[in-house]
Design an enzyme around this catalytic site. Sequence first.
Site, PDB file in Angstrom:
ATOM      1  N   ARG A  46       0.821  -1.225   0.000  1.00 10.40           N
ATOM      2  CA  ARG A  46       0.000   0.000   0.000  1.00 10.40           C
ATOM      3  C   ARG A  46       0.845   1.260   0.000  1.00 10.40           C
ATOM      4  O   ARG A  46       0.400   2.319  -0.456  1.00 10.40           O
ATOM      5  CB  ARG A  46      -0.981   0.028   1.190  1.00 10.40           C
ATOM      6  CG  ARG A  46      -1.822   1.312   1.196  1.00 10.40           C
ATOM      7  CD  ARG A  46      -2.928   1.324   2.214  1.00 10.40           C
ATOM      8  NE  ARG A  46      -2.524   0.887   3.515  1.00 10.40           N
ATOM      9  CZ  ARG A  46      -1.797   1.606   4.372  1.00 10.40           C
ATOM     10  NH1 ARG A  46      -1.386   2.817   4.068  1.00 10.40           N
ATOM     11  NH2 ARG A  46      -1.470   1.105   5.556  1.00 10.40           N
ATOM     12  N   TYR A 100     -13.060  13.990 -19.606  1.00  7.82           N
ATOM     13  CA  TYR A 100     -13.532  12.623 -19.415  1.00  7.82           C
ATOM     14  C   TYR A 100     -14.670  12.636 -18.365  1.00  7.82           C
ATOM     15  O   TYR A 100     -14.553  13.314 -17.335  1.00  7.82           O
ATOM     16  CB  TYR A 100     -12.367  11.743 -18.952  1.00  7.82           C
ATOM     17  CG  TYR A 100     -12.799  10.412 -18.416  1.00  7.82           C
ATOM     18  CD1 TYR A 100     -13.409   9.484 -19.243  1.00  7.82           C
ATOM     19  CD2 TYR A 100     -12.610  10.082 -17.080  1.00  7.82           C
ATOM     20  CE1 TYR A 100     -13.842   8.261 -18.745  1.00  7.82           C
ATOM     21  CE2 TYR A 100     -13.018   8.864 -16.580  1.00  7.82           C
ATOM     22  CZ  TYR A 100     -13.638   7.961 -17.424  1.00  7.82           C
ATOM     23  OH  TYR A 100     -14.058   6.763 -16.928  1.00  7.82           O
ATOM     24  N   ASP A 172      -4.181  15.571 -18.322  1.00  9.31           N
ATOM     25  CA  ASP A 172      -4.429  14.135 -18.522  1.00  9.31           C
ATOM     26  C   ASP A 172      -3.906  13.797 -19.916  1.00  9.31           C
ATOM     27  O   ASP A 172      -4.475  14.219 -20.924  1.00  9.31           O
ATOM     28  CB  ASP A 172      -5.928  13.877 -18.388  1.00  9.31           C
ATOM     29  CG  ASP A 172      -6.305  12.408 -18.561  1.00  9.31           C
ATOM     30  OD1 ASP A 172      -5.564  11.690 -19.264  1.00  9.31           O
ATOM     31  OD2 ASP A 172      -7.345  11.994 -18.020  1.00  9.31           O
ATOM     32  N   LYS A 197      -5.194   2.347 -20.547  1.00  9.78           N
ATOM     33  CA  LYS A 197      -5.381   2.531 -21.981  1.00  9.78           C
ATOM     34  C   LYS A 197      -4.083   2.201 -22.721  1.00  9.78           C
ATOM     35  O   LYS A 197      -3.637   1.072 -22.697  1.00  9.78           O
ATOM     36  CB  LYS A 197      -5.876   3.961 -22.242  1.00  9.78           C
ATOM     37  CG  LYS A 197      -7.045   4.388 -21.329  1.00  9.78           C
ATOM     38  CD  LYS A 197      -8.255   3.550 -21.572  1.00  9.78           C
ATOM     39  CE  LYS A 197      -9.506   3.876 -20.783  1.00  9.78           C
ATOM     40  NZ  LYS A 197      -9.490   4.475 -19.495  1.00  9.78           N
TER      41      LYS A 197
HETATM   42  N1  PLP Z   1      -8.823   9.841 -18.265  1.00  9.78           N
HETATM   43  C1  PLP Z   1      -9.276   9.509 -19.477  1.00  9.78           C
HETATM   44  C2  PLP Z   1      -8.995  10.410 -20.632  1.00  9.78           C
HETATM   45  C3  PLP Z   1     -10.009   8.326 -19.653  1.00  9.78           C
HETATM   46  O1  PLP Z   1     -10.473   7.999 -20.873  1.00  9.78           O
HETATM   47  C4  PLP Z   1     -10.260   7.496 -18.522  1.00  9.78           C
HETATM   48  C5  PLP Z   1     -11.030   6.245 -18.624  1.00  9.78           C
HETATM   49  O2  PLP Z   1     -11.726   5.976 -19.573  1.00  9.78           O
HETATM   50  C6  PLP Z   1      -9.776   7.898 -17.283  1.00  9.78           C
HETATM   51  C7  PLP Z   1      -9.052   9.061 -17.176  1.00  9.78           C
HETATM   52  C8  PLP Z   1     -10.012   7.057 -16.041  1.00  9.78           C
HETATM   53  O3  PLP Z   1      -9.152   5.978 -16.066  1.00  9.78           O
HETATM   54  P1  PLP Z   1      -9.422   4.576 -15.307  1.00  9.78           P
HETATM   55  O4  PLP Z   1     -10.611   3.942 -15.949  1.00  9.78           O
HETATM   56  O5  PLP Z   1      -8.137   3.838 -15.507  1.00  9.78           O
HETATM   57  O6  PLP Z   1      -9.678   4.902 -13.879  1.00  9.78           O
END
Ligand code: PLP
Length: 379
Positions: A46, A100, A172, A197
């Site tokens: 952790r 997102y 992001d 991803k």
């Molecule tokens: N940021 C983007 C651009 C995403 O497309 C996603 C998920 O689809 C996330 C963050 C969140 O990621 P996670 O599903 O790994 O928590």
Amino acid sequence: MRVETKLIHAGEPRPRHAHAVTMPIYQSSTFEYAGAASYHDLQYIRLNNTPNHLALHAKLAALESTEQALVTASGMAAISTSLLSLLSPGDHVLAHDGLYGGTYDLLCNDLARLGVTTSFVDAGRPETWAEHVTPRTRVFYVETITNPLVQVAALDLVVKFARERGLVSMIDNTLATPINYRPAEHGFDLVVHSATKYLNGHSDLVAGVVAGRAALVQPIKHKLDHLGGSLDPHACFLLQRGLKTLALRVRYQNQSALELASYLVRHPRVAQVNYPGLERHPNHDRVRRWFAGSGGVLSFEISGGVAAVDKLFARLQLPVSAPSLGGPESLITRPATTSHAGLAPETRRRQGIADGLVRLSVGLESTQDLIDDFTQALE
Ligand code: PLP
């Protein structure tokens, strides 16, 4: 080292553990006490510091050209832990419109309940940003390429604006990946990823990344230690393995997505195609100036709306109808029912996400096979 070499060699233990060429999995929750002076340095899963975590941290920091990096249990763990570390009740966030759906929801609901407010701005219209800044604004949050409309903000001006006002510029970078764009090299303070991803790239785990200067990443690590969003060593191993082919995968997907987008633009049943690699895309100039490639995600609308989209999905043989993106198999979704289902219909419409909008994450199949599949399905 160039990025291809970093993917393979950065962060790998030297000397190699037990001479293993591939970093082994240390599936041990706890480690023998070795004189750590601080709680946060005790070796425990952790606390995000097993050998598997440490190797990944070094590799990810090298890839994003940052001082430090952290791996987390999901992209949302990276985003939420970072924001909870940076913000206190009363603070204010400036955020890109069209984030997102999960991040949008976190800001509007969870953080709002803790007394953090957010103003959403049109990241393409810098002249409108200043009016939203308050004395308590702390963070300017954007995405490199938005999902699903694949827009690219005036990223250079985001950095400048944040610097001038002492805000943390946070980005992001999931859709671009460090192969196409490395935000820290352009002045961003903090980079986050859904490593679920492209970074992992095999649709078989959920993970996240935070990367930036040590002064920012260290408090986030402490917060992560307390909130508990740590990645299991087996998932660390899979992510480290997936990363090694990132450059090959992303460059193939850049090319394949460009060819598919160019094909769709010419198809008479396709009403609209969004892909920043197309010259007609309003942000194409930014992509050409800053990015090494336009990514593997595109979105489009066909004539006939949702009913036609349902038929298209039923007839396609190759793309899998599933959320997420960045995997080896092409994934196709209707964001109004998946990634953006949590948004009120009027919010989606304001953001330009039509109910019939289709998002395609181009996989690693033959580009021609994908084009053939779309040809038969659209007909
Ligand atoms: N940021 C983007 C651009 C995403 O497309 C996603 C998920 O689809 C996330 C963050 C969140 O990621 P996670 O599903 O790994 O928590």
